[in-house]
Design an enzyme around this catalytic site. Structure first.
Site, PDB file in Angstrom:
ATOM      1  N   VAL A  49       0.838  -1.205   0.000  1.00 51.05           N
ATOM      2  CA  VAL A  49       0.000   0.000   0.000  1.00 51.05           C
ATOM      3  C   VAL A  49       0.871   1.252   0.000  1.00 51.05           C
ATOM      4  O   VAL A  49       0.658   2.180  -0.791  1.00 51.05           O
ATOM      5  CB  VAL A  49      -0.957   0.011   1.209  1.00 51.05           C
ATOM      6  CG1 VAL A  49      -1.686   1.360   1.308  1.00 51.05           C
ATOM      7  CG2 VAL A  49      -1.965  -1.118   1.101  1.00 51.05           C
ATOM      8  N   LYS A  92      14.980  -1.193   1.552  1.00 51.57           N
ATOM      9  CA  LYS A  92      13.858  -1.154   0.610  1.00 51.57           C
ATOM     10  C   LYS A  92      13.360   0.271   0.431  1.00 51.57           C
ATOM     11  O   LYS A  92      13.058   0.705  -0.691  1.00 51.57           O
ATOM     12  CB  LYS A  92      12.704  -2.043   1.074  1.00 51.57           C
ATOM     13  CG  LYS A  92      11.537  -2.056   0.083  1.00 51.57           C
ATOM     14  CD  LYS A  92      10.375  -2.890   0.573  1.00 51.57           C
ATOM     15  CE  LYS A  92       9.291  -2.986  -0.502  1.00 51.57           C
ATOM     16  NZ  LYS A  92       8.758  -1.690  -0.955  1.00 51.57           N
ATOM     17  N   ALA A 150      -3.876   2.085   7.673  1.00 52.61           N
ATOM     18  CA  ALA A 150      -3.692   0.718   8.163  1.00 52.61           C
ATOM     19  C   ALA A 150      -5.003   0.209   8.755  1.00 52.61           C
ATOM     20  O   ALA A 150      -5.786   0.977   9.321  1.00 52.61           O
ATOM     21  CB  ALA A 150      -2.585   0.684   9.211  1.00 52.61           C
ATOM     22  N   PRO A 186      -7.465  -2.364  11.250  1.00 53.55           N
ATOM     23  CA  PRO A 186      -8.787  -1.805  10.944  1.00 53.55           C
ATOM     24  C   PRO A 186      -8.768  -0.283  11.074  1.00 53.55           C
ATOM     25  O   PRO A 186      -8.514   0.249  12.156  1.00 53.55           O
ATOM     26  CB  PRO A 186      -9.703  -2.437  11.992  1.00 53.55           C
ATOM     27  CG  PRO A 186      -8.788  -2.762  13.134  1.00 53.55           C
ATOM     28  CD  PRO A 186      -7.449  -3.063  12.554  1.00 53.55           C
ATOM     29  N   VAL A 187      -9.031   0.399   9.978  1.00 52.73           N
ATOM     30  CA  VAL A 187      -8.715   1.819   9.888  1.00 52.73           C
ATOM     31  C   VAL A 187      -9.495   2.676  10.878  1.00 52.73           C
ATOM     32  O   VAL A 187      -8.955   3.641  11.428  1.00 52.73           O
ATOM     33  CB  VAL A 187      -8.889   2.332   8.450  1.00 52.73           C
ATOM     34  CG1 VAL A 187     -10.348   2.344   8.018  1.00 52.73           C
ATOM     35  CG2 VAL A 187      -8.271   3.715   8.293  1.00 52.73           C
ATOM     36  N   ASP A 188     -10.747   2.344  11.138  1.00 50.47           N
ATOM     37  CA  ASP A 188     -11.530   3.162  12.067  1.00 50.47           C
ATOM     38  C   ASP A 188     -10.978   3.050  13.491  1.00 50.47           C
ATOM     39  O   ASP A 188     -10.893   4.041  14.219  1.00 50.47           O
ATOM     40  CB  ASP A 188     -13.000   2.739  12.026  1.00 50.47           C
ATOM     41  CG  ASP A 188     -13.587   2.838  10.635  1.00 50.47           C
ATOM     42  OD1 ASP A 188     -13.736   3.964  10.143  1.00 50.47           O
ATOM     43  OD2 ASP A 188     -13.869   1.790  10.026  1.00 50.47           O
ATOM     44  N   SER A 210      -8.763   6.907   6.263  1.00 52.54           N
ATOM     45  CA  SER A 210      -9.247   6.758   4.881  1.00 52.54           C
ATOM     46  C   SER A 210     -10.695   6.306   4.844  1.00 52.54           C
ATOM     47  O   SER A 210     -11.397   6.514   3.851  1.00 52.54           O
ATOM     48  CB  SER A 210      -8.364   5.781   4.108  1.00 52.54           C
ATOM     49  OG  SER A 210      -8.269   4.531   4.771  1.00 52.54           O
ATOM     50  N   HIS A 226     -15.229   0.710   7.768  1.00 56.66           N
ATOM     51  CA  HIS A 226     -14.561   0.176   6.573  1.00 56.66           C
ATOM     52  C   HIS A 226     -14.385  -1.315   6.826  1.00 56.66           C
ATOM     53  O   HIS A 226     -13.357  -1.773   7.309  1.00 56.66           O
ATOM     54  CB  HIS A 226     -13.212   0.865   6.370  1.00 56.66           C
ATOM     55  CG  HIS A 226     -12.384   0.252   5.271  1.00 56.66           C
ATOM     56  ND1 HIS A 226     -12.861   0.062   3.997  1.00 56.66           N
ATOM     57  CD2 HIS A 226     -11.107  -0.234   5.275  1.00 56.66           C
ATOM     58  CE1 HIS A 226     -11.908  -0.492   3.250  1.00 56.66           C
ATOM     59  NE2 HIS A 226     -10.843  -0.689   4.016  1.00 56.66           N
TER      60      HIS A 226
END
Length: 329
Positions: free
Chosen positions: A18, A46, A125, A127-129, A149, A181
């Site tokens: 992502v 990286k 990231a 669980p976003v909530d 998001s 989400h």
């Protein structure tokens, strides 16, 4: 961040699928003048390699300083975007990730704040909530400057699915997914429209899809991530572009209305003290205000049920003394 600031700086925390896709979207769209990429020490090379690789695209887009960063580089950033976390595996829900990713989130947010950062957090990231809530708690920042998001990607999937069915450009479809989400999200059918024509009226006149077709369409939207994860292991392109869109709205002070994870203070009845997906106006100072779509009774019940599920998970997680002690809100 001031709306007139010319040099706009983004720090990305997490250079996985992502994060690297988001970085590429920023470069491709010419968003921001500086991009720092933070990774854990084992993956620092990286980040160095991605920064170098991305810099080779700049001659085709616009000038930008890109580099592998440390947390000290967050001090003067306008935006810190958090994509780092344990990935969702086949068979896992986003909420299964809570325990692993809360600990990661605490470490990240603590180090960002210690740098002197005074900008806006954007969390992706999962669980976003839940992680947007924890970012707010761990940072002590005003709720307006902590954004998730949310259902931005879900709403984009919804619009595209409707557009494909009725044969129009998705940009002419105006429709939202709200709530978590995740599995308890819901479609706001009562306000979906095509170029201002209510979806119900459009379908009466054009008969592009029947009622069962709408149910199936929503299920395909809700479960899209599972389908993609089972096929290729992860989702990253869609969310990367969604994050780029949110970033542009913030850095350019657009006052755009986007479906985000925002703090609830009773906009929808008993939904309080939780971050959850709903439309909101977003600009250079973060969330200007939520846009409270008037939901019908069935939709309101779904919103409240979704929020209650998130609240139960947050309350359970906050029984951990480690997280209680770290809370600044």
């Amino acid at each position: 961040m001031t709306a007139t600031k010319q040099h706009k700086k983004v720090i990305l925390v997490g250079d996985g699928a992502v994060g690297s896709s988001y970085a590429f979207a920023l470069v491709n769209q010419g968003i921001a003048q500086e991009l720092g990429i933070i990774e854990i020490p084992a993956l620092f090379d990286k980040a160095v390699g991605d920064a170098e690789d991305l810099s080779h695209a700049l001659a085709f887009t616009s000038p930008k300083k890109i580099y592998a960063a440390t947390y000290a580089d967050c001090a003067d950033a306008d935006l810190v975007v958090i994509t780092a976390g344990a990935p969702q595996k086949p068979g896992e829900t986003r909420l299964d990730l809570v325990g692993k990713n809360l600990a990661i989130n605490k470490s990240i947010v603590t180090q960002v704040v210690e740098s002197g950062f005074n900008g806006i957090f954007l969390v992706a990231a999962n669980p976003v909530d839940v992680l947007t809530y924890s970012t707010w708690k761990f940072s002590g920042f005003p709720k307006e400057r902590v954004i998730g998001s949310g259902t931005s990607l879900d709403s984009a999937r919804f619009r595209q699915a409707l557009a494909d069915k009725i044969g129009v450009d998705a940009r002419s479809v105006h429709a939202y997914i709200m709530g978590e989400h995740g599995d308890s999200e819901f479609a706001v059918w009562s306000h979906a429209n095509v170029a201002g024509v209510q979806l119900e009226q459009w379908l009466q006149e054009n008969r592009d899809i029947d009622e069962q077709g709408l149910v199936d369409l929503f299920i395909s939207v809700r479960d899209a991530a599972y389908s993609i994860i089972n096929k290729k292991g992860a989702t990253y392109y869609g969310i990367a572009v969604a994050l780029a869109r949110i970033t542009k709205a913030i850095l350019d002070d657009e006052n755009a209305v986007l479906p985000l994870s925002v703090y609830q203070e009773g906009q929808y009845g008993d939904v309080k003290d939780v971050f959850i997906g709903q439309p909101a106006i977003v600009g250079a100072h973060g969330i200007v205000r939520p846009v409270n779509i008037p939901l019908n009774d069935a939709e309101l019940q779904k919103m409240q049920a979704s929020a209650e599920q998130l609240k139960d998970i947050i309350d359970e997680a906050w029984k951990n003394p480690e997280f209680q002690e770290a809370s600044k809100n």
